[in-house]
Scaffold this motif. Structure first.
Motif, PDB file in Angstrom:
ATOM      1  N   ASP A 183       0.836  -1.196   0.000  1.00 27.02           N
ATOM      2  CA  ASP A 183       0.000   0.000   0.000  1.00 27.02           C
ATOM      3  C   ASP A 183       0.871   1.244   0.000  1.00 27.02           C
ATOM      4  O   ASP A 183       1.828   1.352   0.759  1.00 27.02           O
ATOM      5  N   ASP A 184       0.577   2.177  -0.856  1.00 26.37           N
ATOM      6  CA  ASP A 184       1.320   3.424  -0.933  1.00 26.37           C
ATOM      7  C   ASP A 184       0.411   4.554  -0.475  1.00 26.37           C
ATOM      8  O   ASP A 184      -0.605   4.838  -1.109  1.00 26.37           O
ATOM      9  N   PRO A 185       0.722   5.214   0.647  1.00 25.66           N
ATOM     10  CA  PRO A 185      -0.150   6.260   1.167  1.00 25.66           C
ATOM     11  C   PRO A 185      -0.343   7.418   0.191  1.00 25.66           C
ATOM     12  O   PRO A 185      -1.300   8.177   0.314  1.00 25.66           O
ATOM     13  N   LYS A 186       0.539   7.557  -0.801  1.00 27.34           N
ATOM     14  CA  LYS A 186       0.410   8.642  -1.762  1.00 27.34           C
ATOM     15  C   LYS A 186      -0.383   8.236  -2.996  1.00 27.34           C
ATOM     16  O   LYS A 186      -0.548   9.014  -3.917  1.00 27.34           O
ATOM     17  N   SER A 187      -0.836   6.967  -3.045  1.00 28.64           N
ATOM     18  CA  SER A 187      -1.472   6.462  -4.262  1.00 28.64           C
ATOM     19  C   SER A 187      -2.751   7.207  -4.618  1.00 28.64           C
ATOM     20  O   SER A 187      -3.152   7.245  -5.767  1.00 28.64           O
ATOM     21  N   GLY A 224      -1.564  10.006  -6.805  1.00 29.43           N
ATOM     22  CA  GLY A 224      -0.646   9.678  -7.890  1.00 29.43           C
ATOM     23  C   GLY A 224      -0.849   8.243  -8.329  1.00 29.43           C
ATOM     24  O   GLY A 224      -1.900   7.642  -8.073  1.00 29.43           O
ATOM     25  N   PRO A 225       0.132   7.690  -9.012  1.00 28.39           N
ATOM     26  CA  PRO A 225       0.025   6.311  -9.497  1.00 28.39           C
ATOM     27  C   PRO A 225      -0.155   5.310  -8.351  1.00 28.39           C
ATOM     28  O   PRO A 225       0.353   5.503  -7.254  1.00 28.39           O
ATOM     29  N   THR A 277       3.758   2.617 -20.626  1.00 30.88           N
ATOM     30  CA  THR A 277       2.423   2.267 -21.120  1.00 30.88           C
ATOM     31  C   THR A 277       1.358   2.222 -20.028  1.00 30.88           C
ATOM     32  O   THR A 277       0.173   2.077 -20.326  1.00 30.88           O
ATOM     33  N   HIS A 278       1.779   2.346 -18.762  1.00 29.02           N
ATOM     34  CA  HIS A 278       0.834   2.314 -17.641  1.00 29.02           C
ATOM     35  C   HIS A 278       1.218   3.426 -16.651  1.00 29.02           C
ATOM     36  O   HIS A 278       1.741   3.163 -15.569  1.00 29.02           O
ATOM     37  N   LYS A 279       0.970   4.645 -17.049  1.00 32.33           N
ATOM     38  CA  LYS A 279       1.430   5.785 -16.248  1.00 32.33           C
ATOM     39  C   LYS A 279       0.707   5.908 -14.913  1.00 32.33           C
ATOM     40  O   LYS A 279       1.150   6.639 -14.035  1.00 32.33           O
ATOM     41  N   ASN A 280      -0.406   5.178 -14.761  1.00 34.64           N
ATOM     42  CA  ASN A 280      -1.148   5.245 -13.496  1.00 34.64           C
ATOM     43  C   ASN A 280      -0.722   4.164 -12.510  1.00 34.64           C
ATOM     44  O   ASN A 280      -1.305   4.019 -11.437  1.00 34.64           O
ATOM     45  N   ILE A 281       0.311   3.383 -12.895  1.00 33.75           N
ATOM     46  CA  ILE A 281       0.785   2.297 -12.029  1.00 33.75           C
ATOM     47  C   ILE A 281       2.286   2.423 -11.813  1.00 33.75           C
ATOM     48  O   ILE A 281       3.055   2.536 -12.767  1.00 33.75           O
ATOM     49  N   ALA A 282       2.721   2.396 -10.556  1.00 27.63           N
ATOM     50  CA  ALA A 282       4.142   2.388 -10.210  1.00 27.63           C
ATOM     51  C   ALA A 282       4.497   0.977  -9.741  1.00 27.63           C
ATOM     52  O   ALA A 282       4.019   0.522  -8.704  1.00 27.63           O
ATOM     53  N   LEU A 283       5.306   0.291 -10.517  1.00 28.80           N
ATOM     54  CA  LEU A 283       5.631  -1.105 -10.224  1.00 28.80           C
ATOM     55  C   LEU A 283       6.829  -1.210  -9.293  1.00 28.80           C
ATOM     56  O   LEU A 283       7.910  -0.688  -9.575  1.00 28.80           O
TER      57      LEU A 283
END
Length: 415
Positions: free
Chosen positions: A23-27, A30-31, A58-64
């Protein structure tokens, strides 16, 4: 399979979070950050870097966020993660482990995604372990299976101009090779994955579904015929009857130069050539022959699946990662980079340029998997199949020993 505690974080461009955090609290602003657990040495750093760069574009809304895991202890770690509220979003698992994890209830059922992923084209032996009671929990990622690795010089000296395509011809050719100080084939007596293929070719299985559980099936007429062929083939070499390819190390044996054939994944040749550079370029590959020339013999298909935990906070985004990794672009790249077999039969062309990978791909089309039971790992831990094989190879009655081994498997599978 062996799995490991702790995670080694890959040194790539993005900063990776601590193990287990998905879980990313900044999601919200952002992505979405999707955490993936990937096993050590599954792919090269270069492959992973190329994938990450392309996926980000190709998936700018996802940070892998890729976190590399050690094999040692990973089973316990994944089990704990699936039972928690803080699981990663995507996990690479060994294909024979899916049933064990699915039984926990912590793995998302992806059956409704199968059509979108063109699952009807998956390799049967790779897709099978991920499908539990008609539901698809594991998505096939890549496959690897044993082929026959042969010494081309030995074949030429024996006058063998074409590799065998049937069991009968294989036995005849191996007998020709078993001369002049060479052993026609090195086949340790407890190579049970090879036995499984011969059993499947005869229409048998290691274990079969019996109500809600499984029961051992080595004592069926079909399975006994598979063991009889194994006995004939094993006798044409000098392999030990009471151990597998690890004792002695098969690489050490093959690197001496007197082995005409042995069974392994194609990448094993690189280790043999490192041990004995004089053998570089001497080896070729062909699928384990079947009963008839129209298709290769059945072979155990190993490899990895991708699963999405129920506790994933970003399941839709996680699916995008799975879809990309299992799609044509990155399956083709993986086949060329890692010599793995792609997950779909229609991707076989990706292996066309490499003889070893091509042999694997041909064999994988007739691939099979071990029984889809959560208890199968416990069977492998004690492995009565190995004891059964040694007993038969040392002269004991096959039917009697098969019955003993089957009963042992039934007890374990029903526990």
């Amino acid at each position: 399979m062996r799995l490991a505690a702790g995670c080694a974080v890959l040194g790539l461009t993005a900063t990776l979070a601590a193990c287990g955090s998905s879980d990313d609290p900044k999601s919200a602003d952002g992505p979405q950050k999707v955490t993936m657990w990937m096993m050590k040495d599954s792919v090269t750093d270069d492959y992973l870097a190329r994938f990450r760069k392309d996926f980000a574009a190709t998936h700018k809304n996802i940070a892998l966020d890729v976190q590399i895991q050690e094999w040692d202890g990973i089973g316990e770690k994944i089990t704990a993660a699936l039972a928690s509220n803080d699981a990663p979003d995507v996990i690479e698992v060994g294909n024979t482990q899916v049933a064990q994890y699915a039984a926990s209830g912590g793995v998302k059922d992806l059956t409704d995604r199968k059509a979108d992923l063109k699952g009807e084209d998956w390799l049967p032996g790779l897709a099978q372990p991920g499908n539990i009671d008609g539901k698809q929990f594991g998505i096939p990622w890549y496959a690897a299976n044993r082929v026959v690795i042969y010494n081309k010089d030995h074949f030429a000296k024996a006058g063998i101009k074409e590799v065998p395509r049937t069991r009968e011809q294989w036995l005849a050719d191996t007998a020709k090779l078993n001369k002049g100080g060479n052993q026609g084939i090195y086949l340790p007596g407890q190579t049970w994955y090879a036995l499984a293929g011969f059993v499947w070719d005869e229409g048998g299985d290691l274990a079969v579904k019996d109500g809600k559980s499984y029961k051992g099936a080595l004592d069926t007429p079909e399975a006994l015929r598979g063991m009889e062929f194994y006995k004939q083939l094993q006798a044409l070499g000098k392999g030990p009857k009471d151990s597998d390819e690890a004792k002695p190390n098969q690489v050490d044996v093959a690197s001496k130069g007197d082995v005409s054939q042995y069974l392994a994944v194609p990448g094993n040749v690189k280790l043999v050539e490192e041990a004995n550079p004089a053998l570089k370029g001497k080896f070729g590959f062909f699928p384990i022959p079947g009963k008839s020339a129209d298709k290769p013999g059945a072979s155990f298909t190993g490899g990895s699946d991708l699963i999405i935990p129920e506790a994933s906070a970003h399941q839709d985004a996680a699916y995008e990662v799975v879809k990309a990794l299992t799609g044509e672009k990155w399956q083709t790249d993986m086949a060329k980079t890692m010599s793995y077999v792609p997950n779909k039969t229609s991707f076989a062309k990706a292996a066309a340029g490499d003889e070893g990978t091509a042999a694997q791909a041909a064999a994988a089309a007739n691939g099979r998997a071990t029984p889809n039971s959560p208890q199968w790992a416990a069977v492998e831990a004690t492995n009565p199949i190995k004891g059964y094989m040694t007993a038969v190879l040392t002269g004991k009655d096959p039917a009697t020993e098969a019955k003993k081994a089957s009963e042992s498997m039934t007890r374990t599978l029903g526990s």
